[in-house]
Design a protein around this motif. Structure first.
Motif, PDB file in Angstrom:
ATOM      1  N   PHE A 120     -18.030  -9.381   8.006  1.00 26.19           N
ATOM      2  CA  PHE A 120     -18.494 -10.004   6.572  1.00 26.19           C
ATOM      3  C   PHE A 120     -18.375 -11.427   6.562  1.00 26.19           C
ATOM      4  O   PHE A 120     -18.966 -12.217   5.733  1.00 26.19           O
ATOM      5  CB  PHE A 120     -17.673  -9.369   5.282  1.00 26.19           C
ATOM      6  CG  PHE A 120     -16.614 -10.090   4.971  1.00 26.19           C
ATOM      7  CD1 PHE A 120     -15.249  -9.926   5.584  1.00 26.19           C
ATOM      8  CD2 PHE A 120     -16.470 -11.246   3.903  1.00 26.19           C
ATOM      9  CE1 PHE A 120     -13.930 -10.541   5.403  1.00 26.19           C
ATOM     10  CE2 PHE A 120     -15.507 -11.949   3.710  1.00 26.19           C
ATOM     11  CZ  PHE A 120     -14.163 -11.458   4.379  1.00 26.19           C
ATOM     12  N   LYS A 121     -17.639 -12.018   7.492  1.00 23.47           N
ATOM     13  CA  LYS A 121     -17.592 -13.279   7.511  1.00 23.47           C
ATOM     14  C   LYS A 121     -18.601 -14.160   7.851  1.00 23.47           C
ATOM     15  O   LYS A 121     -19.135 -15.171   7.581  1.00 23.47           O
ATOM     16  CB  LYS A 121     -16.486 -13.602   8.695  1.00 23.47           C
ATOM     17  CG  LYS A 121     -14.888 -13.267   8.101  1.00 23.47           C
ATOM     18  CD  LYS A 121     -13.776 -13.857   8.933  1.00 23.47           C
ATOM     19  CE  LYS A 121     -12.729 -13.520   8.259  1.00 23.47           C
ATOM     20  NZ  LYS A 121     -12.252 -12.046   8.174  1.00 23.47           N
ATOM     21  N   ASP A 122     -19.809 -13.475   8.611  1.00 20.24           N
ATOM     22  CA  ASP A 122     -21.099 -13.707   8.747  1.00 20.24           C
ATOM     23  C   ASP A 122     -21.736 -14.390   7.538  1.00 20.24           C
ATOM     24  O   ASP A 122     -22.484 -15.442   7.360  1.00 20.24           O
ATOM     25  CB  ASP A 122     -22.069 -12.872   9.472  1.00 20.24           C
ATOM     26  CG  ASP A 122     -21.428 -12.720  10.746  1.00 20.24           C
ATOM     27  OD1 ASP A 122     -21.019 -13.508  11.525  1.00 20.24           O
ATOM     28  OD2 ASP A 122     -21.681 -11.473  11.417  1.00 20.24           O
ATOM     29  N   GLY A 151     -10.100 -12.786  16.555  1.00 16.90           N
ATOM     30  CA  GLY A 151     -11.346 -11.795  16.544  1.00 16.90           C
ATOM     31  C   GLY A 151     -12.335 -12.371  15.776  1.00 16.90           C
ATOM     32  O   GLY A 151     -13.218 -13.084  16.031  1.00 16.90           O
ATOM     33  N   ASP A 152     -12.607 -11.732  14.591  1.00 18.77           N
ATOM     34  CA  ASP A 152     -13.617 -11.792  13.695  1.00 18.77           C
ATOM     35  C   ASP A 152     -14.079 -13.455  13.122  1.00 18.77           C
ATOM     36  O   ASP A 152     -15.331 -13.837  13.393  1.00 18.77           O
ATOM     37  CB  ASP A 152     -13.413 -11.020  12.436  1.00 18.77           C
ATOM     38  CG  ASP A 152     -13.311  -9.791  12.394  1.00 18.77           C
ATOM     39  OD1 ASP A 152     -14.136  -9.109  13.627  1.00 18.77           O
ATOM     40  OD2 ASP A 152     -12.933  -8.885  11.686  1.00 18.77           O
ATOM     41  N   THR A 153     -13.214 -14.370  12.991  1.00 15.39           N
ATOM     42  CA  THR A 153     -13.376 -15.582  12.359  1.00 15.39           C
ATOM     43  C   THR A 153     -13.806 -16.318  13.595  1.00 15.39           C
ATOM     44  O   THR A 153     -15.315 -17.139  13.347  1.00 15.39           O
ATOM     45  CB  THR A 153     -12.060 -16.296  11.753  1.00 15.39           C
ATOM     46  OG1 THR A 153     -11.478 -15.446  11.052  1.00 15.39           O
ATOM     47  CG2 THR A 153     -12.467 -17.774  11.249  1.00 15.39           C
ATOM     48  N   SER A 264      -8.400  -6.725   1.873  1.00 15.14           N
ATOM     49  CA  SER A 264      -7.853  -8.054   1.885  1.00 15.14           C
ATOM     50  C   SER A 264      -6.828  -8.428   2.777  1.00 15.14           C
ATOM     51  O   SER A 264      -5.806  -7.850   3.260  1.00 15.14           O
ATOM     52  CB  SER A 264      -7.447  -8.332   0.412  1.00 15.14           C
ATOM     53  OG  SER A 264      -8.344  -8.329  -0.560  1.00 15.14           O
ATOM     54  N   GLY A 265      -6.891  -9.968   3.147  1.00 17.31           N
ATOM     55  CA  GLY A 265      -5.793 -10.632   4.017  1.00 17.31           C
ATOM     56  C   GLY A 265      -5.530 -11.798   3.580  1.00 17.31           C
ATOM     57  O   GLY A 265      -4.638 -11.816   2.715  1.00 17.31           O
ATOM     58  N   ASN A 266      -6.527 -12.776   3.843  1.00 19.59           N
ATOM     59  CA  ASN A 266      -6.304 -14.047   3.147  1.00 19.59           C
ATOM     60  C   ASN A 266      -6.568 -14.459   1.790  1.00 19.59           C
ATOM     61  O   ASN A 266      -6.531 -15.579   1.268  1.00 19.59           O
ATOM     62  CB  ASN A 266      -6.873 -15.147   4.258  1.00 19.59           C
ATOM     63  CG  ASN A 266      -5.919 -15.617   5.421  1.00 19.59           C
ATOM     64  OD1 ASN A 266      -4.555 -15.722   5.033  1.00 19.59           O
ATOM     65  ND2 ASN A 266      -6.251 -15.649   6.577  1.00 19.59           N
ATOM     66  N   PHE A 267      -7.068 -13.391   1.245  1.00 18.73           N
ATOM     67  CA  PHE A 267      -7.407 -13.561  -0.332  1.00 18.73           C
ATOM     68  C   PHE A 267      -8.638 -14.220  -0.344  1.00 18.73           C
ATOM     69  O   PHE A 267      -8.843 -14.770  -1.630  1.00 18.73           O
ATOM     70  CB  PHE A 267      -6.229 -14.040  -1.101  1.00 18.73           C
ATOM     71  CG  PHE A 267      -6.191 -13.663  -2.715  1.00 18.73           C
ATOM     72  CD1 PHE A 267      -5.906 -12.334  -3.004  1.00 18.73           C
ATOM     73  CD2 PHE A 267      -6.626 -14.606  -3.518  1.00 18.73           C
ATOM     74  CE1 PHE A 267      -5.804 -12.207  -4.394  1.00 18.73           C
ATOM     75  CE2 PHE A 267      -6.699 -14.156  -4.950  1.00 18.73           C
ATOM     76  CZ  PHE A 267      -6.371 -13.039  -5.366  1.00 18.73           C
ATOM     77  N   GLY A 268      -9.512 -14.588   0.601  1.00 15.26           N
ATOM     78  CA  GLY A 268     -10.674 -15.212   0.492  1.00 15.26           C
ATOM     79  C   GLY A 268     -11.716 -14.597  -0.228  1.00 15.26           C
ATOM     80  O   GLY A 268     -12.532 -14.909  -1.140  1.00 15.26           O
ATOM     81  N   ASN A 269     -11.975 -13.216   0.391  1.00 15.36           N
ATOM     82  CA  ASN A 269     -13.206 -12.434  -0.138  1.00 15.36           C
ATOM     83  C   ASN A 269     -12.773 -12.020  -1.657  1.00 15.36           C
ATOM     84  O   ASN A 269     -13.691 -12.131  -2.415  1.00 15.36           O
ATOM     85  CB  ASN A 269     -13.291 -11.151   0.690  1.00 15.36           C
ATOM     86  CG  ASN A 269     -14.477 -10.459   0.506  1.00 15.36           C
ATOM     87  OD1 ASN A 269     -15.296 -10.885  -0.096  1.00 15.36           O
ATOM     88  ND2 ASN A 269     -14.555  -9.340   1.571  1.00 15.36           N
ATOM     89  N   VAL A 270     -11.592 -11.487  -1.894  1.00 15.75           N
ATOM     90  CA  VAL A 270     -11.473 -11.038  -3.407  1.00 15.75           C
ATOM     91  C   VAL A 270     -11.521 -12.286  -4.437  1.00 15.75           C
ATOM     92  O   VAL A 270     -11.888 -12.219  -5.699  1.00 15.75           O
ATOM     93  CB  VAL A 270     -10.266  -9.917  -3.626  1.00 15.75           C
ATOM     94  CG1 VAL A 270      -8.935 -10.944  -3.402  1.00 15.75           C
ATOM     95  CG2 VAL A 270     -10.095  -9.326  -4.798  1.00 15.75           C
TER      96      VAL A 270
HETATM   97  C1  LIG Z   1     -11.280 -11.219   7.322  1.00 18.31           C
HETATM   98  C2  LIG Z   1     -11.416 -10.002   7.239  1.00 18.31           C
HETATM   99  C3  LIG Z   1     -10.688  -9.473   6.110  1.00 18.31           C
HETATM  100  C4  LIG Z   1     -10.018  -9.970   5.046  1.00 18.31           C
HETATM  101  O1  LIG Z   1     -10.985 -10.972   4.553  1.00 18.31           O
HETATM  102  P1  LIG Z   1      -9.975 -12.340   3.634  1.00 18.31           P
HETATM  103  O2  LIG Z   1     -11.025 -13.112   2.837  1.00 18.31           O
HETATM  104  O3  LIG Z   1      -9.078 -12.958   4.292  1.00 18.31           O
HETATM  105  O4  LIG Z   1      -9.147 -11.487   2.478  1.00 18.31           O
HETATM  106  C5  LIG Z   1     -11.057  -8.104   6.031  1.00 18.31           C
HETATM  107  N1  LIG Z   1     -11.825  -7.196   6.805  1.00 18.31           N
HETATM  108  C6  LIG Z   1     -12.416  -7.848   7.887  1.00 18.31           C
HETATM  109  C7  LIG Z   1     -13.209  -7.159   9.025  1.00 18.31           C
HETATM  110  C8  LIG Z   1     -12.392  -9.223   8.106  1.00 18.31           C
HETATM  111  O5  LIG Z   1     -12.869  -9.761   9.110  1.00 18.31           O
END
Ligand SMILES: *Cc1c(COP(=O)(O)O)cnc(C)c1O
Length: 479
Positions: A120-122, A151-153, A264-270
């Motif tokens: 989703f970071k795209d 990885g993803d970022t 969620s990880g860094n809380f950016g998406n939510v």
């Molecule tokens: C970055 C990422 C997350 C976490 O998103 P945050 O915005 O950091 O909460 C969840 N799933 C995938 C696959 C990601 O790349």
């Protein structure tokens, strides 16, 4: 629109000023001074827009220093079927309808992972690439993005910035520690403005190098070092758009509500969901799903925010959620505590540094948080992940990735009658094939464009975990 710091600094900045910056001068995060309200009539008008035009409408509320025609062109260039695979850009897939035959879907997946790097970071990074190029060209400036990735970022940043004028990317990653697929995705890029640096060490070594370079202010200025990490407001703002799009796809009238579950990880998406809800989008619950690294789940259950040390941060099979602290969380707490910069400074600057935690369990704001802001949470484990991947495949014929599986697990704990639940699909299963094989005994499908990428020539330099070596490499490659 002006932007303010969560820690109370007196600066009021415009969008293009904060676009290329990281933290505010006082160490806080930038937020708009208010959330524009989207009233009923406007919601109705937006229902029929294409994704690109919806993005333009939402971004226009936050950006007043790019001419409208240019901003619209940037949105239309970014969100195309060619780049994101479908005309809808973020199509909903029904996962489950109730057995009662009422016909109403209870659970959807919203596909955010059909962009160039299959995560989703795209969604935000592709926009950021075009905004950076636009603004740097306008100023006649350049930027050298230095990052660390597991990885993803990193791959999302590289695919967004490849070939962009005025931008170079220097991306460090731990040598040999990403999956073969992820390595191939990044290292097969042959663009001359993309530099892959495989560091002989672990991810923390890469992060330490980036920090050390950023702390060398002289070097930073001389070589115009910048970042694209998840605290960038432009990334968060871009993510607000798919909450609106998901809502429009799941409902027919603005009287209906939906809930979202967000791995969620860094809380950016939510946090983008929080912004959408604060703008008036009829969201009922925002469900925060974590993996074994449950910093956020702990907070929403107890009111205690306790950051972890690297020894207490688990390596899991949903690795993009393996965080020790949630870097965007300060934005939400700023809103929660009535936008009081002094309080935020005391908590995030003083108390976290001295005690590693803070406790809001007795604060009336925390007690009413779920009511006022809709937040609830849950966590998922490796066993849950395997079970959800298997169940979703067996019952619905849909393969989901490990992060999305954490979302589905927690979403099921928060279903409410009459309120559709939308789980954000944050990556495709092919990126985490090993765990999918463990769950299903079969290999996930890979999109045709990634066929055989592991065999492509690689453009990567292996370097020791040594700041001076990295600095020298940057200095030699910026002119
Ligand atoms: C970055 C990422 C997350 C976490 O998103 P945050 O915005 O950091 O909460 C969840 N799933 C995938 C696959 C990601 O790349």
């Amino acid at each position: 629109m002006r932007y303010i710091s969560t820690r109370g600094h007196s600066d009021r900045k415009r969008f293009c000023e904060i676009l290329l910056e990281g933290l505010a001068p006082d160490g806080g995060l930038y937020l708009p001074e208010h959330y524009p309200q989207v009233e009923e009539a406007r919601l109705t008008a937006w229902r029929s827009l294409s994704y690109a035009d919806l993005a333009f409408e939402i971004l226009s509320l936050y950006i007043d220093d790019i001419p409208a025609a240019d901003l619209r062109a940037i949105c239309r260039k970014t969100y195309t079927e060619e780049v994101f695979g479908t005309k809808e850009i973020v199509p909903l897939r029904p996962l489950e309808s109730p057995s009662t035959g009422s016909g109403q879907t209870v659970l959807y997946l919203e596909a955010l992972s059909n962009g160039p790097t299959l995560a989703f970071k795209d969604m935000a990074m592709q926009l950021l690439g075009n905004l950076f190029e636009y603004e740097l060209t306008r100023r006649g400036e350049e930027i050298n993005i230095l990052g660390a990735t597991s990885g993803d970022t990193g791959s999302a940043a590289e695919y967004a910035m490849r070939g962009k004028k005025g931008v170079r990317v220097f991306m460090t990653s731990p040598n040999g520690r990403m999956s073969p697929f992820q390595q191939a995705q990044m290292f097969s890029l042959q663009d001359t403005n993309i530099h892959n640096l495989a560091v002989e060490g672990v991810f923390d070594d890469c992060q330490d190098i980036v920090k050390a370079v950023s702390n060398d202010l002289e070097f930073k200025r001389q070589y115009k070092i910048g970042t694209v990490n998840s605290i960038n407001w432009a990334r968060l703002m871009a993510q607000v758009v798919y909450y609106f799009s998901g809502y429009f796809q799941a409902t027919r009238s603005n009287a209906e509500k939906v809930s979202f579950t967000v791995p969620s990880g860094n809380f950016g998406n939510v946090c983008a969901g929080h912004v959408a809800r604060s703008m008036g989008l009829p969201i009922d619950k925002l469900v925060v799903a974590t993996n074994e690294n449950d910093v956020l789940d702990e907070f929403f259950r107890t009111g205690v925010y306790r950051v972890r040390g690297s020894a207490d941060t688990f390596e899991t099979s949903s690795p993009s959620m393996d965080i020790s602290k949630a870097s965007n969380f300060e934005r939400f707490v700023f809103d929660l505590l009535g936008r009081d910069g002094n309080k935020i400074k005391a908590l995030f600057h003083d108390q976290l540094a001295s005690q590693g935690s803070f406790d809001l369990s007795h604060d009336p704001a925390f007690k009413s948080a779920a009511q006022r802001y809709g937040f609830v949470s849950g966590k998922s484990s490796h066993a849950d992940r395997l079970a959800m991947i298997k169940d979703t495949y067996e019952r619905f014929g849909t393969m989901i990735d490990t992060h999305t599986a954490d979302g589905v697990k927690v979403a099921r704990e928060h279903l409410q009658p009459g309120v559709p639940m939308i789980v954000l699909e944050t990556a495709l299963p092919i990126k985490f094939a090993e765990t999918i094989e463990e769950a299903l005994g079969k290999t996930p499908e890979r999109p045709a464009r990634f066929e055989g990428i592991e065999a492509l020539p690689k453009r990567v330099k292996i370097v020791p975990a040594d700041v001076t070596v990295i600095k020298r490499y940057i200095a030699e490659n910026v002119h």
